[in-house]
Design a protein around this motif. Structure first.
Motif, PDB file in Angstrom:
ATOM      1  N   PRO A   1       0.816  -1.234   0.000  1.00 49.58           N
ATOM      2  CA  PRO A   1       0.000   0.000   0.000  1.00 49.58           C
ATOM      3  C   PRO A   1       0.841   1.272   0.000  1.00 49.58           C
ATOM      4  CG  PRO A   1      -0.868  -1.580   1.583  1.00 49.58           C
ATOM      5  CD  PRO A   1       0.451  -2.127   1.117  1.00 49.58           C
ATOM      6  N   GLY A   2       1.906   1.300   0.812  1.00 49.27           N
ATOM      7  CA  GLY A   2       2.766   2.478   0.846  1.00 49.27           C
ATOM      8  C   GLY A   2       3.519   2.688  -0.449  1.00 49.27           C
ATOM      9  N   MET A   3       4.001   1.598  -1.052  1.00 46.70           N
ATOM     10  CA  MET A   3       4.751   1.705  -2.304  1.00 46.70           C
ATOM     11  C   MET A   3       3.868   2.208  -3.438  1.00 46.70           C
ATOM     12  SD  MET A   3       5.426   0.222  -5.464  1.00 46.70           S
ATOM     13  CE  MET A   3       4.775  -1.444  -5.357  1.00 46.70           C
ATOM     14  N   VAL A   4       2.656   1.676  -3.520  1.00 43.49           N
ATOM     15  CA  VAL A   4       1.734   2.081  -4.583  1.00 43.49           C
ATOM     16  C   VAL A   4       1.344   3.543  -4.418  1.00 43.49           C
ATOM     17  CG1 VAL A   4      -0.588   1.741  -5.504  1.00 43.49           C
ATOM     18  CG2 VAL A   4       0.855  -0.231  -5.008  1.00 43.49           C
ATOM     19  N   SER A   5       1.021   3.955  -3.194  1.00 47.21           N
ATOM     20  CA  SER A   5       0.596   5.336  -2.965  1.00 47.21           C
ATOM     21  C   SER A   5       1.726   6.316  -3.251  1.00 47.21           C
ATOM     22  CB  SER A   5       0.095   5.504  -1.533  1.00 47.21           C
ATOM     23  OG  SER A   5       1.112   5.225  -0.593  1.00 47.21           O
ATOM     24  N   LEU A   6       2.939   5.997  -2.828  1.00 49.64           N
ATOM     25  CA  LEU A   6       4.068   6.890  -3.096  1.00 49.64           C
ATOM     26  C   LEU A   6       4.357   6.991  -4.589  1.00 49.64           C
ATOM     27  CD1 LEU A   6       6.597   5.976  -0.236  1.00 49.64           C
ATOM     28  CD2 LEU A   6       5.380   8.135  -0.548  1.00 49.64           C
ATOM     29  N   SER A   7       4.308   5.857  -5.279  1.00 56.07           N
ATOM     30  CA  SER A   7       4.567   5.863  -6.725  1.00 56.07           C
ATOM     31  C   SER A   7       3.517   6.676  -7.464  1.00 56.07           C
ATOM     32  CB  SER A   7       4.580   4.427  -7.262  1.00 56.07           C
ATOM     33  OG  SER A   7       5.582   3.662  -6.628  1.00 56.07           O
ATOM     34  N   LEU A   8       2.268   6.518  -7.072  1.00 64.45           N
ATOM     35  CA  LEU A   8       1.193   7.261  -7.733  1.00 64.45           C
ATOM     36  C   LEU A   8       1.302   8.759  -7.470  1.00 64.45           C
ATOM     37  CD1 LEU A   8      -1.897   4.958  -7.045  1.00 64.45           C
ATOM     38  CD2 LEU A   8      -0.888   5.442  -9.266  1.00 64.45           C
ATOM     39  N   ILE A   9       1.455   9.132  -6.208  1.00 63.43           N
ATOM     40  CA  ILE A   9       1.418  10.544  -5.845  1.00 63.43           C
ATOM     41  C   ILE A   9       2.647  11.290  -6.336  1.00 63.43           C
ATOM     42  CG2 ILE A   9       1.481  12.130  -3.867  1.00 63.43           C
ATOM     43  CD1 ILE A   9      -0.366  10.145  -2.422  1.00 63.43           C
ATOM     44  N   ARG A  10       3.807  10.676  -6.215  1.00 61.96           N
ATOM     45  CA  ARG A  10       5.039  11.372  -6.599  1.00 61.96           C
ATOM     46  C   ARG A  10       5.202  11.497  -8.100  1.00 61.96           C
ATOM     47  NH1 ARG A  10      10.043   9.223  -2.823  1.00 61.96           N
ATOM     48  NH2 ARG A  10       9.438  10.291  -0.882  1.00 61.96           N
ATOM     49  N   GLU A  11       4.859  10.471  -8.850  1.00 57.10           N
ATOM     50  CA  GLU A  11       5.245  10.483 -10.263  1.00 57.10           C
ATOM     51  C   GLU A  11       4.163  10.016 -11.227  1.00 57.10           C
ATOM     52  OE1 GLU A  11       7.795  11.451 -13.277  1.00 57.10           O
ATOM     53  OE2 GLU A  11       8.007  11.808 -11.133  1.00 57.10           O
ATOM     54  N   ILE A  12       3.612   8.839 -11.013  1.00 55.27           N
ATOM     55  CA  ILE A  12       2.800   8.209 -12.049  1.00 55.27           C
ATOM     56  C   ILE A  12       1.514   8.982 -12.310  1.00 55.27           C
ATOM     57  CG2 ILE A  12       1.549   6.121 -12.697  1.00 55.27           C
ATOM     58  CD1 ILE A  12       3.594   4.516 -11.123  1.00 55.27           C
ATOM     59  N   ALA A  13       0.747   9.273 -11.254  1.00 59.09           N
ATOM     60  CA  ALA A  13      -0.532   9.962 -11.445  1.00 59.09           C
ATOM     61  C   ALA A  13      -0.370  11.372 -12.020  1.00 59.09           C
ATOM     62  CB  ALA A  13      -1.313  10.006 -10.131  1.00 59.09           C
ATOM     63  N   PRO A  14       0.568  12.203 -11.523  1.00 63.74           N
ATOM     64  CA  PRO A  14       0.711  13.535 -12.127  1.00 63.74           C
ATOM     65  C   PRO A  14       1.057  13.499 -13.605  1.00 63.74           C
ATOM     66  CG  PRO A  14       1.804  13.479  -9.998  1.00 63.74           C
ATOM     67  CD  PRO A  14       1.405  12.074 -10.316  1.00 63.74           C
ATOM     68  N   VAL A  15       2.021  12.655 -13.978  1.00 66.03           N
ATOM     69  CA  VAL A  15       2.484  12.638 -15.375  1.00 66.03           C
ATOM     70  C   VAL A  15       1.433  12.033 -16.302  1.00 66.03           C
ATOM     71  CG1 VAL A  15       4.219  11.704 -16.956  1.00 66.03           C
ATOM     72  CG2 VAL A  15       4.920  12.614 -14.735  1.00 66.03           C
ATOM     73  N   ILE A  16       0.885  10.884 -15.926  1.00 64.71           N
ATOM     74  CA  ILE A  16      -0.093  10.224 -16.795  1.00 64.71           C
ATOM     75  C   ILE A  16      -1.355  11.070 -16.930  1.00 64.71           C
ATOM     76  CG2 ILE A  16      -1.515   8.181 -17.123  1.00 64.71           C
ATOM     77  CD1 ILE A  16       1.454   7.727 -17.595  1.00 64.71           C
ATOM     78  N   THR A  17      -1.823  11.641 -15.825  1.00 67.47           N
ATOM     79  CA  THR A  17      -3.019  12.490 -15.887  1.00 67.47           C
ATOM     80  C   THR A  17      -2.769  13.722 -16.743  1.00 67.47           C
ATOM     81  OG1 THR A  17      -3.645  11.747 -13.666  1.00 67.47           O
ATOM     82  CG2 THR A  17      -4.737  13.727 -14.515  1.00 67.47           C
ATOM     83  N   ALA A  18      -1.585  14.326 -16.586  1.00 65.25           N
ATOM     84  CA  ALA A  18      -1.252  15.500 -17.400  1.00 65.25           C
ATOM     85  C   ALA A  18      -1.175  15.135 -18.880  1.00 65.25           C
ATOM     86  CB  ALA A  18       0.072  16.102 -16.930  1.00 65.25           C
ATOM     87  N   LEU A  19      -0.628  13.969 -19.195  1.00 65.56           N
ATOM     88  CA  LEU A  19      -0.561  13.537 -20.596  1.00 65.56           C
ATOM     89  C   LEU A  19      -1.954  13.281 -21.164  1.00 65.56           C
ATOM     90  CD1 LEU A  19       2.499  11.097 -20.493  1.00 65.56           C
ATOM     91  CD2 LEU A  19       2.404  13.339 -21.580  1.00 65.56           C
ATOM     92  N   ILE A  20      -2.816  12.672 -20.362  1.00 63.28           N
ATOM     93  CA  ILE A  20      -4.198  12.457 -20.796  1.00 63.28           C
ATOM     94  C   ILE A  20      -4.882  13.796 -21.063  1.00 63.28           C
ATOM     95  CG2 ILE A  20      -6.460  11.654 -20.048  1.00 63.28           C
ATOM     96  CD1 ILE A  20      -4.669   9.382 -20.843  1.00 63.28           C
ATOM     97  N   CYS A  21      -4.675  14.746 -20.155  1.00 66.00           N
ATOM     98  CA  CYS A  21      -5.278  16.065 -20.318  1.00 66.00           C
ATOM     99  C   CYS A  21      -4.669  16.822 -21.500  1.00 66.00           C
ATOM    100  CB  CYS A  21      -5.119  16.876 -19.035  1.00 66.00           C
ATOM    101  SG  CYS A  21      -6.100  16.263 -17.653  1.00 66.00           S
ATOM    102  N   ALA A  22      -3.373  16.614 -21.740  1.00 65.68           N
ATOM    103  CA  ALA A  22      -2.746  17.242 -22.904  1.00 65.68           C
ATOM    104  C   ALA A  22      -3.393  16.743 -24.191  1.00 65.68           C
ATOM    105  CB  ALA A  22      -1.243  16.956 -22.912  1.00 65.68           C
ATOM    106  N   GLY A  23      -3.667  15.446 -24.246  1.00 66.00           N
ATOM    107  CA  GLY A  23      -4.311  14.899 -25.435  1.00 66.00           C
ATOM    108  C   GLY A  23      -5.731  15.390 -25.610  1.00 66.00           C
ATOM    109  N   LYS A  24      -6.453  15.530 -24.503  1.00 65.06           N
ATOM    110  CA  LYS A  24      -7.862  15.924 -24.596  1.00 65.06           C
ATOM    111  C   LYS A  24      -8.032  17.439 -24.633  1.00 65.06           C
ATOM    112  CE  LYS A  24     -12.314  15.404 -22.212  1.00 65.06           C
ATOM    113  NZ  LYS A  24     -12.638  16.841 -22.195  1.00 65.06           N
ATOM    114  N   ILE A  25      -7.362  18.134 -23.715  1.00 62.92           N
ATOM    115  CA  ILE A  25      -7.620  19.564 -23.525  1.00 62.92           C
ATOM    116  C   ILE A  25      -6.814  20.416 -24.495  1.00 62.92           C
ATOM    117  CG2 ILE A  25      -7.470  21.471 -21.875  1.00 62.92           C
ATOM    118  CD1 ILE A  25      -7.874  19.309 -19.667  1.00 62.92           C
ATOM    119  N   ALA A  26      -5.503  20.149 -24.602  1.00 65.65           N
ATOM    120  CA  ALA A  26      -4.668  20.967 -25.488  1.00 65.65           C
ATOM    121  C   ALA A  26      -5.123  20.850 -26.937  1.00 65.65           C
ATOM    122  CB  ALA A  26      -3.200  20.563 -25.354  1.00 65.65           C
ATOM    123  N   SER A  27      -5.479  19.635 -27.355  1.00 69.95           N
ATOM    124  CA  SER A  27      -5.955  19.473 -28.737  1.00 69.95           C
ATOM    125  C   SER A  27      -7.289  20.179 -28.936  1.00 69.95           C
ATOM    126  CB  SER A  27      -6.096  17.983 -29.068  1.00 69.95           C
ATOM    127  OG  SER A  27      -7.060  17.372 -28.231  1.00 69.95           O
TER     128      SER A  27
END
Length: 252
Positions: free
Chosen positions: A80-106
């Protein structure tokens, strides 16, 4: 000078002036509050289904893939700690931003590009409306505000997805799982990740507006503006993330 290199310098200068104009117009009345809320709704609320699905799958897959490795070392309780740290520090911000870049920026690039091609922006100027303030400032502010909120939401959904993933092949109570999450999570893990998402949102809006606002004449330029907005915004996210990791490593 090499033509490609010359174009890079021209684009860099143009987007720098475009950014400077944003900060100049930001504090000048009138303030388009209604348009800002409308864009915030379009950027934030309408992106929730996509962000929800993406965040849940990120947490679910990360947990299922990581569990066998941790189980080999008898460290399954750290999952649980490893997953939460990985998501909050890196994975969720970058992947969500990339998803939003594809949807919103376009979407912004295509919308403003079509307005430029059909001379609607010129018509606004003739009508004594500042098109930059109405179209650009409101959209950049909306993305700067809403992307961090979407990322925090994706963090929560991803952690819940991790809980579901853990219970696919095992059993852990909701209380115990989230106890393990907050046991390893510190406040300083959230601050740098949240700060960099502000820059993600700013550049997603800035690049989408810049590409659309400067589209050339012709209907083909609308598609070019939308495609270029996605590519450039995605690249800027990786560059910002790389710089953020270096700065975080120095100060936190």
């Amino acid at each position: 000078m090499i033509p490609g290199l010359k174009n890079i310098f021209i684009d860099t200068g143009s987007i720098s002036l475009f950014t400077a104009r944003f900060f100049k117009e930001l504090f000048k009345p009138p303030f388009q509050i209604n348009e800002f809320f409308r864009q915030s709704y379009a950027v934030g609320y309408k992106s929730l289904p996509l962000v929800t699905i993406t965040g849940f799958i990120m947490g679910l897959v990360l947990t299922i893939q990581s569990r066998p490795t941790l189980a080999k070392f008898g460290a399954e309780s750290w999952l649980p700690g490893m997953v939460s740290l990985s998501l909050i520090r890196e994975i969720a911000p970058v992947i969500t931003a990339l998803i939003c870049a594809g949807k919103i920026a376009s979407g912004i690039g295509a919308e403003l590009g079509s307005m430029k091609v059909t001379e609607q922006i010129d018509a606004m100027e003739v009508s004594a409306i500042n098109p930059y303030k109405y179209l650009v400032v409101t959209r950049i502010l909306a993305t700067t505000l809403m992307i961090p909120i979407l990322v925090i939401y994706a963090d929560l959904v991803g952690i819940f997805g991790g809980y579901v993933g853990y219970n696919v092949h095992g059993s852990m109570s909701f209380y115990r799982y989230f106890g393990g999450v907050f046991e390893h999570l510190e406040f300083l893990d959230v601050i740098p990740a949240t700060i960099k998402t502000l820059f993600f949102g700013f550049f997603i809006g800035l690049i989408g507006c810049y590409k659309g606002f400067n589209a050339s004449n012709g209907t083909a330029s609308v598609g070019i503006a939308a495609n270029s907005a996605v590519v450039t915004a995605s690249l800027s996210i990786f560059i910002i993330d790389m710089l953020a990791v270096q700065i975080t490593d120095l100060f936190f």
